[in-house]
Design a protein around this motif. Sequence first.
Motif, PDB file in Angstrom:
ATOM      1  N   GLU A   9       0.884  -1.166   0.000  1.00 45.71           N
ATOM      2  CA  GLU A   9       0.000   0.000   0.000  1.00 45.71           C
ATOM      3  C   GLU A   9       0.918   1.210   0.000  1.00 45.71           C
ATOM      4  N   THR A  10       0.636   2.158  -0.872  1.00 47.31           N
ATOM      5  CA  THR A  10       1.517   3.304  -1.042  1.00 47.31           C
ATOM      6  C   THR A  10       0.782   4.615  -0.776  1.00 47.31           C
ATOM      7  N   THR A  11       1.553   5.673  -0.716  1.00 51.14           N
ATOM      8  CA  THR A  11       0.995   7.003  -0.465  1.00 51.14           C
ATOM      9  C   THR A  11       0.622   7.710  -1.764  1.00 51.14           C
ATOM     10  N   GLY A  12       0.605   6.989  -2.858  1.00 50.02           N
ATOM     11  CA  GLY A  12       0.248   7.528  -4.169  1.00 50.02           C
ATOM     12  C   GLY A  12       0.681   6.565  -5.255  1.00 50.02           C
ATOM     13  N   THR A  13       0.514   6.970  -6.505  1.00 48.80           N
ATOM     14  CA  THR A  13       0.799   6.070  -7.624  1.00 48.80           C
ATOM     15  C   THR A  13       2.114   6.350  -8.338  1.00 48.80           C
ATOM     16  N   ASN A  14       2.863   7.339  -7.902  1.00 45.60           N
ATOM     17  CA  ASN A  14       4.118   7.689  -8.553  1.00 45.60           C
ATOM     18  C   ASN A  14       5.287   7.165  -7.719  1.00 45.60           C
ATOM     19  N   PRO A  43       6.441   5.762   5.777  1.00 44.23           N
ATOM     20  CA  PRO A  43       6.985   6.069   4.449  1.00 44.23           C
ATOM     21  C   PRO A  43       8.287   6.864   4.561  1.00 44.23           C
ATOM     22  N   ASN A  44       9.055   6.841   3.505  1.00 38.05           N
ATOM     23  CA  ASN A  44      10.256   7.665   3.432  1.00 38.05           C
ATOM     24  C   ASN A  44       9.869   9.100   3.783  1.00 38.05           C
ATOM     25  N   PRO A  45      10.641   9.774   4.618  1.00 34.33           N
ATOM     26  CA  PRO A  45      10.297  11.152   5.010  1.00 34.33           C
ATOM     27  C   PRO A  45      10.171  12.110   3.825  1.00 34.33           C
ATOM     28  N   LYS A  46      10.807  11.806   2.705  1.00 37.10           N
ATOM     29  CA  LYS A  46      10.730  12.658   1.519  1.00 37.10           C
ATOM     30  C   LYS A  46       9.520  12.333   0.643  1.00 37.10           C
ATOM     31  N   ALA A  47       8.781  11.276   0.977  1.00 36.00           N
ATOM     32  CA  ALA A  47       7.644  10.846   0.154  1.00 36.00           C
ATOM     33  C   ALA A  47       6.480  11.825   0.282  1.00 36.00           C
ATOM     34  N   VAL A  48       5.824  12.046  -0.820  1.00 37.76           N
ATOM     35  CA  VAL A  48       4.595  12.840  -0.834  1.00 37.76           C
ATOM     36  C   VAL A  48       3.458  11.909  -0.427  1.00 37.76           C
ATOM     37  N   ILE A  49       2.659  12.342   0.525  1.00 42.95           N
ATOM     38  CA  ILE A  49       1.527  11.539   0.996  1.00 42.95           C
ATOM     39  C   ILE A  49       0.252  12.165   0.448  1.00 42.95           C
ATOM     40  N   GLU A  50      -0.413  11.446  -0.438  1.00 42.18           N
ATOM     41  CA  GLU A  50      -1.632  11.942  -1.073  1.00 42.18           C
ATOM     42  C   GLU A  50      -2.858  11.427  -0.323  1.00 42.18           C
ATOM     43  N   ASP A  51      -3.746  12.350   0.039  1.00 40.65           N
ATOM     44  CA  ASP A  51      -4.932  11.984   0.808  1.00 40.65           C
ATOM     45  C   ASP A  51      -5.796  10.951   0.084  1.00 40.65           C
ATOM     46  N   ALA A  52      -5.904  11.045  -1.238  1.00 32.54           N
ATOM     47  CA  ALA A  52      -6.723  10.091  -2.000  1.00 32.54           C
ATOM     48  C   ALA A  52      -6.188   8.667  -1.853  1.00 32.54           C
ATOM     49  N   ALA A  53      -4.870   8.501  -1.839  1.00 35.22           N
ATOM     50  CA  ALA A  53      -4.278   7.171  -1.683  1.00 35.22           C
ATOM     51  C   ALA A  53      -4.547   6.617  -0.287  1.00 35.22           C
ATOM     52  N   LEU A  54      -4.482   7.480   0.716  1.00 36.87           N
ATOM     53  CA  LEU A  54      -4.758   7.027   2.081  1.00 36.87           C
ATOM     54  C   LEU A  54      -6.218   6.640   2.243  1.00 36.87           C
ATOM     55  N   GLN A  55      -7.113   7.354   1.565  1.00 38.09           N
ATOM     56  CA  GLN A  55      -8.536   7.004   1.610  1.00 38.09           C
ATOM     57  C   GLN A  55      -8.761   5.604   1.069  1.00 38.09           C
ATOM     58  N   VAL A  56      -8.099   5.272  -0.041  1.00 33.29           N
ATOM     59  CA  VAL A  56      -8.236   3.936  -0.631  1.00 33.29           C
ATOM     60  C   VAL A  56      -7.799   2.865   0.373  1.00 33.29           C
ATOM     61  N   ALA A  57      -6.722   3.141   1.096  1.00 39.03           N
ATOM     62  CA  ALA A  57      -6.187   2.176   2.066  1.00 39.03           C
ATOM     63  C   ALA A  57      -6.932   2.196   3.394  1.00 39.03           C
ATOM     64  N   GLY A  58      -7.751   3.224   3.618  1.00 37.27           N
ATOM     65  CA  GLY A  58      -8.506   3.307   4.870  1.00 37.27           C
ATOM     66  C   GLY A  58      -7.669   3.715   6.063  1.00 37.27           C
TER      67      GLY A  58
END
Length: 86
Positions: A9-14, A43-58
């Motif tokens: 499960e990731t914080t986005g698709t990129n 996640p890696n501290p440099k990773a962008v965390i996208e709210d939409a990705a977190l919603q998918v993962a709950g």
Amino acid sequence: MKLLFFDLETTGTNPGRNGIHQISGSIVIDGKHIQDFDFHVQPNPKAVIEDAALQVAGVTREQSTASSSPAQQAADPAQPNDDLPF
């Protein structure tokens, strides 16, 4: 034969911008299910965390960053990976 089935499960698709926040899967050896695992990792501290990705993962942003890092989990003898069969 040893088989490892896993899901991330990731914080986005990129993959260049986003990070991993959950690693889970199953281990099968010679056709026998041995063990399931589920690690929530920071996640890696440099990773962008996208709210939409977190919603998918709950999960919430706070939950995704509250876990220990993968390196900390691997080094911590109290983590549930102690009894993996390899």
